[in-house]
Write an enzyme that holds these catalytic residues in place. Structure first.
Site, short mmCIF file in Angstrom:
data_model
loop_
_atom_site.label_atom_id
_atom_site.label_comp_id
_atom_site.label_asym_id
_atom_site.label_seq_id
_atom_site.Cartn_x
_atom_site.Cartn_y
_atom_site.Cartn_z
N GLY A 204 0.85 -1.14 0.12
CA GLY A 204 -0.08 0.14 -0.33
C GLY A 204 1.36 1.42 0.27
O GLY A 204 0.27 2.00 -0.63
N HIS A 205 2.44 1.29 0.99
CA HIS A 205 2.46 2.78 1.07
C HIS A 205 3.45 2.15 -0.47
O HIS A 205 3.78 3.73 -1.00
CB HIS A 205 3.78 2.45 1.79
CG HIS A 205 3.26 2.39 3.30
ND1 HIS A 205 3.43 1.02 4.05
CD2 HIS A 205 3.24 3.48 4.54
CE1 HIS A 205 3.10 1.59 5.41
NE2 HIS A 205 2.43 2.51 5.08
N GLN B 293 0.07 10.70 17.65
CA GLN B 293 -1.37 10.78 17.19
C GLN B 293 -1.37 9.07 18.24
O GLN B 293 -2.59 9.05 17.19
CB GLN B 293 -0.82 10.46 15.44
CG GLN B 293 -0.19 9.32 15.23
CD GLN B 293 -0.48 9.54 13.45
OE1 GLN B 293 0.59 10.82 13.13
NE2 GLN B 293 -0.33 8.57 12.88
N GLN C 172 -8.18 10.70 7.94
CA GLN C 172 -6.71 10.97 7.74
C GLN C 172 -7.10 12.02 6.56
O GLN C 172 -6.86 13.38 6.41
CB GLN C 172 -6.38 10.77 8.18
CG GLN C 172 -4.75 10.70 7.65
CD GLN C 172 -3.55 9.72 8.06
OE1 GLN C 172 -3.30 9.58 9.24
NE2 GLN C 172 -2.81 9.64 6.84
N ARG D 219 -1.30 -2.94 10.73
CA ARG D 219 -1.03 -3.33 11.97
C ARG D 219 -1.87 -5.93 11.95
O ARG D 219 -1.95 -5.78 12.23
CB ARG D 219 -1.97 -2.77 12.00
CG ARG D 219 -2.14 -1.41 13.35
CD ARG D 219 -2.74 -0.23 13.71
NE ARG D 219 -2.25 0.50 14.76
CZ ARG D 219 -2.33 1.70 14.13
NH1 ARG D 219 -3.01 1.97 13.34
NH2 ARG D 219 -1.58 2.45 15.32
#
EC number: 6.3.2.1
Lengths: 277, 277
Positions: A32-33, A57, A150, A184
């Site tokens: 994804g990054h 955060q 976000q 995660r």
């Protein structure tokens, strides 16, 4: 590929760099990054990726300490993608007085959806992104839709504070079974990993119903919640929202987003799907 | 000299401008402002002055509506000083949604000194200065010491949020009788104008006492307050503070600042003096 650890070093590099595209991350990079990095490469002459696990955060009792740190592997991946600079400050470089005194305070949306379960999270995100933008001074920055709220907060902040950075949203990367890619996911046991795609399946079910014209959002939300809870999840929220404003959607809305956050064991997963109808 | 009214126009000009020095103002320019402009000329290739009466930093019942607006005269003065650009946005350009959603929130110092009497004032200052910095993207910006707490807040903000702008403090301009130059002096009647230098005289008296070694700050503050009140002033505060932190000064401190705010009739005046001993 340069690794730069100081603010002064980053600014000195910036001056000669042409059009800079920026991808802020907390490291532990997955596909994804890397899709963000590839989009950034299309948008700028040089790509800067920051790797910084931002204490600001994380709430009390959250996973700041346990958050996976894999700097060497991350750098190998970024080098292979042709990234120009990895900005990797330590905490004293970004927070020299330990406490951050000035904060960028988002409006009420920061207390809804994920914000209702993570007090202060979006203030911490807005503040660190402001700092990173001031340090890197990119022309364009890429953010994933996986963290939809976000992305919304950052876009609204850039607009409202006149920050001269173009924000580019990038589609969520997914495993073959639909699970949204996330650092995660590494917390999940084998059994939990097999169960985890249920979150996206429920969002997809709601999307199909919305596309078919249903506007009984509360019923759709409740059915998804019941399915997840029946399978042992603890659900923070499943909500149909207006995609443009993130406010509660009215019945006839054409552009929607369905967002969810739920915990499987000790791992909190989030996901969302956009709907145009 | 160009007058630019839009954010897009300001950014387009900025790209070709070399080293830019910036002086943000609310207009109604006097010699104090012009000394900021002259300092800015020494610091950059081109000087940008903004003129914008910022509603966000006025409280309820304050003088936002009455604040003097003298745009044509201001432009004539700035042209004579060789200013390159006057940035003069209207309210819809800077606050298109009327309400500012994201704010730059300063730490507790925003609630002390002037902040105790003007709730939200320094949040409004920090936020509009952030926006103006993001629009003008100056290399350096000049602020007067007359608004000492404002200068302190801006310097702390730039440091804490890593804003890439050098902040240059400029000494307070004064009339021959010592009165600090201020747009609000124009509110004074002839009688009040004759009385007004008492504020600076009291600050000078405290400075002399501190230089002579006295550290009984509360006594010095009380004597100044009594003198002003005896002459019909309403005193908001007279305080000796640490010049580096603006916190309450300890007895042996070497670098001090004495700050005061007091009202003469309907006009609120502020002033301060620095002390090194």
């Amino acid at each position: 590929m340069q690794i730069i650890e100081t603010i002064a070093g980053m600014r000195a590099w910036r001056k000669a760099a042409g059009r800079v595209a920026f991808v802020p991350t907390m490291g532990n990079l997955h596909e994804g990054h890397l899709s963000l990095v590839r989009e950034a490469k299309r948008r700028g002459d040089a790509v800067v990726v920051s790797i910084f696990v931002n204490r600001l955060q994380f709430g009390q009792g959250e996973d700041f300490g346990a958050y996976p740190r894999t700097f060497a592997e991350d750098c190998a991946k970024l080098k292979a993608e042709g990234v120009a600079v990895v900005f990797h400050p330590n905490e004293a470089e970004l927070y020299p007085r330990i406490r951050q005194d000035f904060n960028v305070e988002p409006p009420h949306i920061q207390n809804e959806l994920c914000g209702a379960f993570r007090p202060g999270h979006f203030r911490g995100v807005a503040t660190v992104v402001s700092k990173l933008f001031n340090i890197v001074q990119p022309d364009v920055a890429c953010f994933g839709k996986k963290d939809y709220q976000q992305l919304f907060v950052i876009r609204a902040m850039v607009d409202d504070l006149n920050i001269p950075v173009e924000i580019v949203p990038v589609d969520t990367g997914r495993a073959d079974d639909g699970l949204a890619l996330s650092s995660r996911n590494g917390y999940l046991s084998a059994e939990e990993r097999a169960e985890a795609p249920r979150l996206y399946r429920n969002l997809s079910t709601i999307r199909a119903a919305l596309e078919a014209g249903r506007s009984d959002y509360a019923d759709l939300e409740a059915a998804a919640r019941a399915d997840l809870e029946g399978a042992g999840w603890q659900v923070d929220y499943v909500e149909v929202r207006d995609a443009a404003t993130l406010e509660v959607a009215h019945a006839g809305a054409h552009r929607l987003v369905v967002l969810a956050a739920a915990r499987l064991g000790r791992t909190r997963l989030i996901d969302n799907v956009e709907v145009t109808r």
